[in-house]
Motif scaffolding. Structure first.
Motif, PDB file in Angstrom:
ATOM      1  N   ARG A  46      17.727   0.690   5.018  1.00 12.18           N
ATOM      2  CA  ARG A  46      16.912   1.729   5.645  1.00 12.18           C
ATOM      3  C   ARG A  46      17.000   1.744   7.162  1.00 12.18           C
ATOM      4  NH1 ARG A  46      11.423   2.305   2.128  1.00 12.18           N
ATOM      5  NH2 ARG A  46      12.464   2.990   0.225  1.00 12.18           N
ATOM      6  N   MET A  47      17.557   0.679   7.723  1.00 11.17           N
ATOM      7  CA  MET A  47      17.774   0.711   9.166  1.00 11.17           C
ATOM      8  C   MET A  47      18.821   1.767   9.518  1.00 11.17           C
ATOM      9  SD  MET A  47      17.896  -3.267  10.297  1.00 11.17           S
ATOM     10  CE  MET A  47      16.453  -4.324  10.258  1.00 11.17           C
ATOM     11  N   VAL A  48      19.715   2.037   8.559  1.00  8.97           N
ATOM     12  CA  VAL A  48      20.813   2.962   8.847  1.00  8.97           C
ATOM     13  C   VAL A  48      20.293   4.380   9.057  1.00  8.97           C
ATOM     14  CG1 VAL A  48      22.979   3.928   8.000  1.00  8.97           C
ATOM     15  CG2 VAL A  48      22.436   1.530   7.561  1.00  8.97           C
ATOM     16  N   ASN A  49      19.341   4.812   8.211  1.00 11.26           N
ATOM     17  CA  ASN A  49      18.840   6.184   8.392  1.00 11.26           C
ATOM     18  C   ASN A  49      17.473   6.209   9.073  1.00 11.26           C
ATOM     19  OD1 ASN A  49      17.088   5.456   6.364  1.00 11.26           O
ATOM     20  ND2 ASN A  49      17.672   7.093   4.955  1.00 11.26           N
ATOM     21  N   ARG A  50      17.143   5.111   9.709  1.00  9.30           N
ATOM     22  CA  ARG A  50      15.922   5.016  10.528  1.00  9.30           C
ATOM     23  C   ARG A  50      14.636   5.139   9.730  1.00  9.30           C
ATOM     24  NH1 ARG A  50      15.817   8.373  15.887  1.00  9.30           N
ATOM     25  NH2 ARG A  50      13.902   7.165  16.013  1.00  9.30           N
TER      26      ARG A  50
ATOM     27  N   ARG B 111      -1.724  13.503  -2.530  1.00  7.11           N
ATOM     28  CA  ARG B 111      -1.445  12.060  -2.604  1.00  7.11           C
ATOM     29  C   ARG B 111      -0.804  11.672  -3.923  1.00  7.11           C
ATOM     30  NH1 ARG B 111      -7.029   9.427  -0.317  1.00  7.11           N
ATOM     31  NH2 ARG B 111      -6.699   9.888   1.885  1.00  7.11           N
ATOM     32  N   ALA B 112      -0.960  12.540  -4.947  1.00  7.51           N
ATOM     33  CA  ALA B 112      -0.467  12.170  -6.281  1.00  7.51           C
ATOM     34  C   ALA B 112       1.046  12.301  -6.386  1.00  7.51           C
ATOM     35  CB  ALA B 112      -1.131  13.042  -7.341  1.00  7.51           C
ATOM     36  N   VAL B 113       1.677  12.904  -5.393  1.00  5.03           N
ATOM     37  CA  VAL B 113       3.133  13.014  -5.435  1.00  5.03           C
ATOM     38  C   VAL B 113       3.719  11.601  -5.404  1.00  5.03           C
ATOM     39  CG1 VAL B 113       5.142  13.804  -4.161  1.00  5.03           C
ATOM     40  CG2 VAL B 113       3.136  15.262  -4.336  1.00  5.03           C
ATOM     41  N   PRO B 114       4.585  11.274  -6.376  1.00  7.24           N
ATOM     42  CA  PRO B 114       5.069   9.895  -6.478  1.00  7.24           C
ATOM     43  C   PRO B 114       5.777   9.434  -5.196  1.00  7.24           C
ATOM     44  CG  PRO B 114       5.715  11.157  -8.413  1.00  7.24           C
ATOM     45  CD  PRO B 114       5.140  12.130  -7.438  1.00  7.24           C
ATOM     46  N   GLU B 115       5.607   8.170  -4.887  1.00  6.38           N
ATOM     47  CA  GLU B 115       6.183   7.597  -3.665  1.00  6.38           C
ATOM     48  C   GLU B 115       7.709   7.813  -3.573  1.00  6.38           C
ATOM     49  OE1 GLU B 115       4.402   6.749  -1.225  1.00  6.38           O
ATOM     50  OE2 GLU B 115       6.066   6.073   0.023  1.00  6.38           O
ATOM     51  N   PRO B 116       8.470   7.608  -4.674  1.00  3.22           N
ATOM     52  CA  PRO B 116       9.919   7.846  -4.554  1.00  3.22           C
ATOM     53  C   PRO B 116      10.247   9.281  -4.138  1.00  3.22           C
ATOM     54  CG  PRO B 116       9.428   6.722  -6.611  1.00  3.22           C
ATOM     55  CD  PRO B 116       8.110   7.095  -6.011  1.00  3.22           C
ATOM     56  N   VAL B 117       9.435  10.245  -4.588  1.00  7.29           N
ATOM     57  CA  VAL B 117       9.671  11.644  -4.227  1.00  7.29           C
ATOM     58  C   VAL B 117       9.480  11.824  -2.722  1.00  7.29           C
ATOM     59  CG1 VAL B 117       8.841  14.002  -4.513  1.00  7.29           C
ATOM     60  CG2 VAL B 117       8.997  12.493  -6.494  1.00  7.29           C
ATOM     61  N   ARG B 118       8.390  11.243  -2.223  1.00  8.24           N
ATOM     62  CA  ARG B 118       8.111  11.293  -0.786  1.00  8.24           C
ATOM     63  C   ARG B 118       9.254  10.680   0.016  1.00  8.24           C
ATOM     64  NH1 ARG B 118       2.340  11.506  -0.343  1.00  8.24           N
ATOM     65  NH2 ARG B 118       2.078  10.351  -2.258  1.00  8.24           N
ATOM     66  N   GLN B 119       9.683   9.488  -0.451  1.00  8.30           N
ATOM     67  CA  GLN B 119      10.721   8.776   0.293  1.00  8.30           C
ATOM     68  C   GLN B 119      12.044   9.534   0.256  1.00  8.30           C
ATOM     69  OE1 GLN B 119      11.042   4.707  -0.803  1.00  8.30           O
ATOM     70  NE2 GLN B 119       8.976   4.235  -0.087  1.00  8.30           N
ATOM     71  N   ALA B 120      12.343  10.100  -0.917  1.00  5.57           N
ATOM     72  CA  ALA B 120      13.580  10.864  -1.020  1.00  5.57           C
ATOM     73  C   ALA B 120      13.528  12.040  -0.050  1.00  5.57           C
ATOM     74  CB  ALA B 120      13.785  11.344  -2.452  1.00  5.57           C
ATOM     75  N   ALA B 121      12.367  12.699   0.022  1.00  2.52           N
ATOM     76  CA  ALA B 121      12.233  13.857   0.915  1.00  2.52           C
ATOM     77  C   ALA B 121      12.432  13.433   2.369  1.00  2.52           C
ATOM     78  CB  ALA B 121      10.868  14.505   0.728  1.00  2.52           C
ATOM     79  N   THR B 122      11.803  12.326   2.750  1.00  4.92           N
ATOM     80  CA  THR B 122      11.958  11.820   4.117  1.00  4.92           C
ATOM     81  C   THR B 122      13.422  11.486   4.390  1.00  4.92           C
ATOM     82  OG1 THR B 122       9.743  10.905   4.012  1.00  4.92           O
ATOM     83  CG2 THR B 122      11.184  10.053   5.742  1.00  4.92           C
ATOM     84  N   ALA B 123      14.061  10.831   3.407  1.00  3.69           N
ATOM     85  CA  ALA B 123      15.442  10.396   3.600  1.00  3.69           C
ATOM     86  C   ALA B 123      16.397  11.573   3.699  1.00  3.69           C
ATOM     87  CB  ALA B 123      15.866   9.481   2.454  1.00  3.69           C
ATOM     88  N   MET B 124      15.977  12.732   3.175  1.00  3.18           N
ATOM     89  CA  MET B 124      16.864  13.891   3.254  1.00  3.18           C
ATOM     90  C   MET B 124      16.661  14.672   4.539  1.00  3.18           C
ATOM     91  SD  MET B 124      17.360  15.380  -0.517  1.00  3.18           S
ATOM     92  CE  MET B 124      15.690  15.237  -0.993  1.00  3.18           C
TER      93      MET B 124
END
Lengths: 368, 220
Positions: A46-50, B111-124
């Motif tokens: 996760r450091m790679v994409n901040r 808040r009920a949106v699953p954490e992986p969904v949130r993280q995937a959205a952030t990562a995109m």
């Protein structure tokens, strides 16, 4: 290329996730970070994409410090796949895959056309496009996750235990698929797993981590299995390292004995080739049918020298009642046989000729 | 009940159909416009609470206290400001009551949106606000509609109390029937309030099917 320069992560409460990592991730190859849970591998990824900011050191992407790039823009250029797929439940599969292109400003039609291509690329039937994620199996969801990560054709792909949550059979299929995709696409893949089997299967290079993100060994899979840097790495690799290492060596080094008499194309009937008390029965097209002795009949274990591993050749030799593994071509026609002794000889040669010997730059620790 | 007075005088109903329809329409406006207003407030407030979690507890506390106040008392307190027998006297407190229901459901839904969904959205590459608007908010529509069903039905029921301060649509039938010891309008009022609540609920269930199609045919 991704380069970690003394990248460290210390949490506000003082605990150290990663003490200070120096690592180069070469472009166009798959680098696997493997280690027990809590070794900091996800933090490193996760450091790679901040999504994690290092508290010391830096991470360079093609020579640029990622901290200098705007986070959202950086992330749109990096594919990311996680364990639970993390698909958007309220969007159809096709629109899930089209997410990043849409964020990049593509119009809907173009983004969807691209998404449809990707669904095909990851082996999903076209009718999946209109479904919602909850209507798919776990394995299909992971495929969609991979398609979504690839949608904007990012040069870098981060994968965080993407196949850990699916059953072993599906996982093997997904791994196979990733190898095929990577063969076609040549992305810079940084892959995190706790499963050493997965690491040696997928990685061009495997980084074994211990606590606080310290590198225990960095090597190609075969070197790792045959020459672990220390007892800790050996223990992590588990039993049967030598045998598993054979799975990474091609079977084309096995010397084959020609069929005698050789099958001739003009022969209508199948034919039988004697091996000691056994006979190998071939059908008219030359494909092995069975091993036979008197009234006994057994299936014929085979291997494809150009495609299979030494391990597969050994397996075929061990399982054959006659003790001869039958080599077949891509069409399944017998091209020769190898006795157990011949296979074992090839094994010894593969491990002894130094093809897998570690070079000093591959093994940071000299204490072997 | 007076001896000899039947429970329902059907001809009275027949004679007052237009009147009953007007009262029902009036009731729907008084009860449901506040729910819509509360929804319009609950969404931005909910987004703000999801983005800045510290906001949530104080806001929830305020609306819970308002919710605890007896409705009649609030109507009376408001009369000096909004005037007797104006719609606002009833609609302002009803908006607050609906908001007390909708704000927690909005926040819980986000808040009920699953954490992986949130993280995937952030990562995109979604920023925090954009992610809330594009991912968490649409994914929380089923929750919001669930909250709306509770808020709408309770608002329809509470609006009847407004008749005691001079407004309240169908509530007027209760006051009238009670004062004249004439049960027909009372029973008609009860039936119409129940029908209005039922119709509203069915409408919201239908809205959920249209607005959250991903939940259809998926076992949960």
């Amino acid at each position: 290329m991704i380069r970690f320069e003394g990248a460290a992560k210390r949490h506000p409460d003082g605990t150290v996730a990663v003490r200070g990592l120096d690592l180069e991730v070469p472009a166009g190859r798959t680098t696997v970070l493997v280690g027990p849970s809590g070794c900091g591998k996800t933090t490193i990824l996760r450091m790679v994409n901040r999504m994690v900011e290092p508290t010391a050191g830096r991470v360079l992407l093609d020579g640029t410090d990622v901290a200098a790039l705007p986070a959202a823009g950086l992330r749109r250029g990096i594919g990311y796949v996680i364990q639970q797929a993390g698909l958007f439940p309220h969007r159809r599969v096709i629109d899930n895959v089209a997410t990043v292109p849409r964020l990049l400003g593509w119009d809907r039609r173009r983004a969807r056309a691209r998404a449809a291509e990707l669904l095909e690329l990851v082996g999903l039937p076209p009718e999946t496009a209109r479904r919602y994620p909850a209507q798919l199996s776990g394995g299909q969801q992971q495929r969609v996750g991979v398609a979504r990560a690839l949608a904007a054709d990012p040069p870098v792909l981060l994968m965080d235990e993407p196949f850990s949550a699916v059953d072993p059979l599906v996982r093997a299929g997904l791994q196979e698929e990733l190898l095929r995709l990577q063969g076609e696409l040549g992305k810079t893949v940084l892959f995190v797993t706790h499963d050493i089997e997965e690491a040696v299967r997928l990685g061009d290079r495997v980084v074994v981590l211990r606590e606080h993100g310290e590198i225990a060994q960095l090597a190609d899979p075969h070197t790792l299995l045959t020459a672990p840097a220390d007892a800790g790495v050996a223990a992590f690799l588990g039993r049967d390292r030598g045998l598993r290492g054979l799975g990474l060596r091609p079977a084309d080094s096995v010397p084959l004995t020609g069929l005698d008499p050789a099958p001739t194309p003009d022969l209508d009937l199948g034919r039988r080739i004697p091996y000691g008390g056994w006979e190998l029965a071939l059908d008219p097209s030359g494909r092995p049918e069975h091993w036979t002795r008197g009234a006994e009949r057994h299936p014929v274990p085979v291997f494809v020298p150009s495609r299979d591993s030494l391990r597969a050749a050994l397996d075929a030799a061990l399982l054959a009642p006659s003790g001869h593994a039958v080599a077949v071509d891509a069409e399944g026609r017998a091209v020769g046989t190898a006795s157990r002794a011949a296979v074992v000889e090839a094994l010894a040669a593969a491990n002894g000729t130094g093809t897998g010997a570690p070079t000093p730059e591959q093994v940071p620790h000299a204490g072997r | 009940m007076l001896d000899g007075e039947p429970l329902v005088r059907w001809h009275w109903l027949g004679d007052h159909l237009g009147y009953l329809a007007d009262l029902t329409a009036d009731h729907a406006v008084i009860a449901l416009v506040p729910v819509l207003l509360a929804l319009l407030l609950a969404v931005p407030l909910g987004l703000a609470c999801a983005r800045f979690p510290r906001l949530y507890q104080p806001l929830a506390a305020v609306f819970n206290v308002v919710y605890a106040l007896p409705s009649l008392a609030v109507f009376v307190v408001l009369i000096p400001y909004t005037g007797l027998a104006t719609r606002q006297t009833v609609m302002v407190p009803l908006t607050c009551y609906a908001l007390a229901v909708l704000l927690p459901t909005a926040v819980d839904g986000l808040r009920a949106v699953p954490e992986p969904v949130r993280q995937a959205a952030t990562a995109m590459g979604y920023g925090p606000w954009r992610r809330l608007a594009a991912v968490e908010l649409p994914a929380s529509v089923p929750y919001l509609i669930g909250g709306l069903r509770v808020a709408a039905v309770s608002s329809i029921s509470l609006a009847a109390v407004g008749a005691l301060v001079g407004r309240g649509g169908l509530g007027y039938l209760f006051v009238d029937g009670f004062q004249r010891t004439f049960p027909t309008p009372i029973l008609a009022g009860i039936a119409l309030v129940a029908l209005l609540a039922l119709a509203t609920d069915l409408l919201l269930v239908a809205a959920r099917r249209v607005l959250a199609p991903w939940e259809r045919g998926v076992a949960r």
